[in-house]
Scaffold this motif. Structure first.
Motif, PDB file in Angstrom:
ATOM      1  N   PHE A  56     -59.607  54.603  43.598  1.00  0.00           N
ATOM      2  CA  PHE A  56     -58.403  53.806  43.397  1.00  0.00           C
ATOM      3  C   PHE A  56     -58.718  52.320  43.514  1.00  0.00           C
ATOM      4  CE2 PHE A  56     -57.003  57.894  44.982  1.00  0.00           C
ATOM      5  CZ  PHE A  56     -55.881  58.183  44.216  1.00  0.00           C
ATOM      6  N   GLN A  57     -58.057  51.523  42.662  1.00  0.00           N
ATOM      7  CA  GLN A  57     -58.233  50.076  42.735  1.00  0.00           C
ATOM      8  C   GLN A  57     -57.739  49.536  44.078  1.00  0.00           C
ATOM      9  OE1 GLN A  57     -56.354  48.055  39.481  1.00  0.00           O
ATOM     10  NE2 GLN A  57     -57.213  46.068  39.995  1.00  0.00           N
ATOM     11  N   SER A  58     -56.711  50.178  44.630  1.00  0.00           N
ATOM     12  CA  SER A  58     -56.130  49.737  45.898  1.00  0.00           C
ATOM     13  C   SER A  58     -56.699  50.516  47.089  1.00  0.00           C
ATOM     14  CB  SER A  58     -54.609  49.911  45.859  1.00  0.00           C
ATOM     15  OG  SER A  58     -54.268  51.263  45.599  1.00  0.00           O
ATOM     16  N   PHE A  59     -57.861  51.139  46.889  1.00  0.00           N
ATOM     17  CA  PHE A  59     -58.609  51.884  47.915  1.00  0.00           C
ATOM     18  C   PHE A  59     -58.001  53.253  48.215  1.00  0.00           C
ATOM     19  CE2 PHE A  59     -58.966  47.351  49.676  1.00  0.00           C
ATOM     20  CZ  PHE A  59     -59.946  47.004  48.767  1.00  0.00           C
ATOM     21  N   GLY A  60     -56.694  53.301  48.545  1.00  0.00           N
ATOM     22  CA  GLY A  60     -56.031  54.576  48.796  1.00  0.00           C
ATOM     23  C   GLY A  60     -56.512  55.292  50.044  1.00  0.00           C
ATOM     24  N   LEU A  79     -65.241  58.012  33.635  1.00  0.00           N
ATOM     25  CA  LEU A  79     -64.505  56.964  32.936  1.00  0.00           C
ATOM     26  C   LEU A  79     -64.234  55.853  33.936  1.00  0.00           C
ATOM     27  CD1 LEU A  79     -63.056  55.977  30.359  1.00  0.00           C
ATOM     28  CD2 LEU A  79     -60.982  57.079  31.216  1.00  0.00           C
ATOM     29  N   VAL A  80     -64.763  54.666  33.664  1.00  0.00           N
ATOM     30  CA  VAL A  80     -64.691  53.547  34.603  1.00  0.00           C
ATOM     31  C   VAL A  80     -63.952  52.389  33.958  1.00  0.00           C
ATOM     32  CG1 VAL A  80     -66.023  51.889  35.952  1.00  0.00           C
ATOM     33  CG2 VAL A  80     -66.867  54.231  35.687  1.00  0.00           C
ATOM     34  N   SER A  81     -62.835  52.002  34.560  1.00  0.00           N
ATOM     35  CA  SER A  81     -62.093  50.829  34.114  1.00  0.00           C
ATOM     36  C   SER A  81     -62.690  49.604  34.789  1.00  0.00           C
ATOM     37  CB  SER A  81     -60.618  50.985  34.502  1.00  0.00           C
ATOM     38  OG  SER A  81     -59.945  49.751  34.383  1.00  0.00           O
ATOM     39  N   THR A  82     -62.991  48.574  34.004  1.00  0.00           N
ATOM     40  CA  THR A  82     -63.645  47.408  34.593  1.00  0.00           C
ATOM     41  C   THR A  82     -63.495  46.176  33.717  1.00  0.00           C
ATOM     42  OG1 THR A  82     -65.729  46.583  35.527  1.00  0.00           O
ATOM     43  CG2 THR A  82     -65.886  47.859  33.507  1.00  0.00           C
ATOM     44  N   THR A 136     -54.763  51.523  34.143  1.00  0.00           N
ATOM     45  CA  THR A 136     -54.452  52.293  35.356  1.00  0.00           C
ATOM     46  C   THR A 136     -53.532  53.460  35.030  1.00  0.00           C
ATOM     47  OG1 THR A 136     -54.791  50.384  36.821  1.00  0.00           O
ATOM     48  CG2 THR A 136     -53.399  52.167  37.647  1.00  0.00           C
ATOM     49  N   THR A 137     -52.579  53.246  34.142  1.00  0.00           N
ATOM     50  CA  THR A 137     -51.686  54.338  33.725  1.00  0.00           C
ATOM     51  C   THR A 137     -52.485  55.479  33.115  1.00  0.00           C
ATOM     52  OG1 THR A 137     -49.838  52.820  33.321  1.00  0.00           O
ATOM     53  CG2 THR A 137     -49.747  54.964  32.235  1.00  0.00           C
ATOM     54  N   LEU A 138     -53.443  55.152  32.259  1.00  0.00           N
ATOM     55  CA  LEU A 138     -54.271  56.178  31.630  1.00  0.00           C
ATOM     56  C   LEU A 138     -55.066  56.945  32.676  1.00  0.00           C
ATOM     57  CD1 LEU A 138     -55.544  57.628  29.236  1.00  0.00           C
ATOM     58  CD2 LEU A 138     -57.137  55.700  28.990  1.00  0.00           C
ATOM     59  N   LEU A 139     -55.710  56.253  33.592  1.00  0.00           N
ATOM     60  CA  LEU A 139     -56.495  56.928  34.619  1.00  0.00           C
ATOM     61  C   LEU A 139     -55.621  57.820  35.494  1.00  0.00           C
ATOM     62  CD1 LEU A 139     -58.831  53.988  35.664  1.00  0.00           C
ATOM     63  CD2 LEU A 139     -59.537  56.072  34.514  1.00  0.00           C
TER      64      LEU A 139
END
Length: 231
Positions: free
Chosen positions: A92-96, A199-202, A48-51
């Motif tokens: 965003f992972q938390s929707f935002g 770029l997709v974190s998963t 998440t920091t990288l994104l």
């Protein structure tokens, strides 16, 4: 292929002295046009920091992010904000989502920032909500939607400005397998047809299977790079 985004020694340290924590340590990477890159790593590895740094939502402690040959740290705040608005979509992972706005109003935020004409803006919002299966929920506010529906609104919003770069933090994490597969099909379609660098974190192996390339982060360092399946 043309590198749309690259980093040079990207580092982020939180805190100082004995309390300093290095969340990201000298990361070098690049994203090409029309490429889907999957980022994997355990919780706390720095994904998440990288994104966040790539999206210009935070500033690195050292190193730089370069978009289309221009380093973000060479731009004024206003110029950097313009680059984000025009070229980057962020899931965003938390929707935002903004709680007081409807689904349609949340999706149209990037278009309002770009001062897109109302007719074009409305058409784009309707199209995107239909594509994520929420056409009938356009007037509902986030608290009236399930977590999965909120995530789909977030995906639609990230695509609203037709970004050159798409950054997605666990975009299928709140979705059931069928809906998650449909959303990734949409993302892959955008990557292939519009030349978006994604770029997709998963943690989802089904998403990882779609990757052109895999990156792995451990303790803030890139430890693996390679093509999917071939390596």
């Amino acid at each position: 292929m043309t590198a749309v985004l690259r980093t040079e020694g990207l580092t982020r340290v939180f805190g100082t002295g004995d309390r300093a924590v290095t969340a990201l340590d000298s990361v070098d990477l690049s994203l090409d046009e029309g490429e889907l890159v999957v980022l994997r790593g355990p919780s706390g590895s720095g994904k998440t920091t990288l994104l966040t740094l790539l999206g210009g939502l935070d500033a690195p402690t050292a190193g730089r992010v370069v978009i289309d040959g221009t380093a973000l740290d060479s731009l004024s705040e206003r110029e950097a904000a313009d680059v984000r608005a025009r070229h980057i979509g962020y899931v965003f992972q938390s929707f935002g989502l903004i709680p007081v706005l409807s689904a349609a109003e949340n999706v149209e935020i990037p278009l309002r920032v770009l001062r897109t004409p109302a007719v074009e803006r409305d058409s784009r919002v309707v199209d995107l909500l239909d594509r994520v299966g929420l056409g009938a929920h356009s007037e509902q506010r986030p608290y009236e939607l399930s977590g999965g529906q909120q995530q789909r609104v977030g995906i639609a919003r990230a695509l609203a400005n037709r970004p050159r770069i798409l950054l997605a933090d666990e975009p299928t994490g709140q979705l059931d397998s069928g809906t998650g597969a449909a959303m990734m099909k949409l993302i892959v379609s955008v990557v292939r047809t519009e030349g978006v660098a994604a770029l997709v974190s998963t943690h989802d192996p089904a998403v990882a299977a779609l990757a052109d390339r895999m990156l792995e982060l451990h303790d803030g360092r890139l430890t693996r790079r390679g093509r999917h399946a071939a390596q």
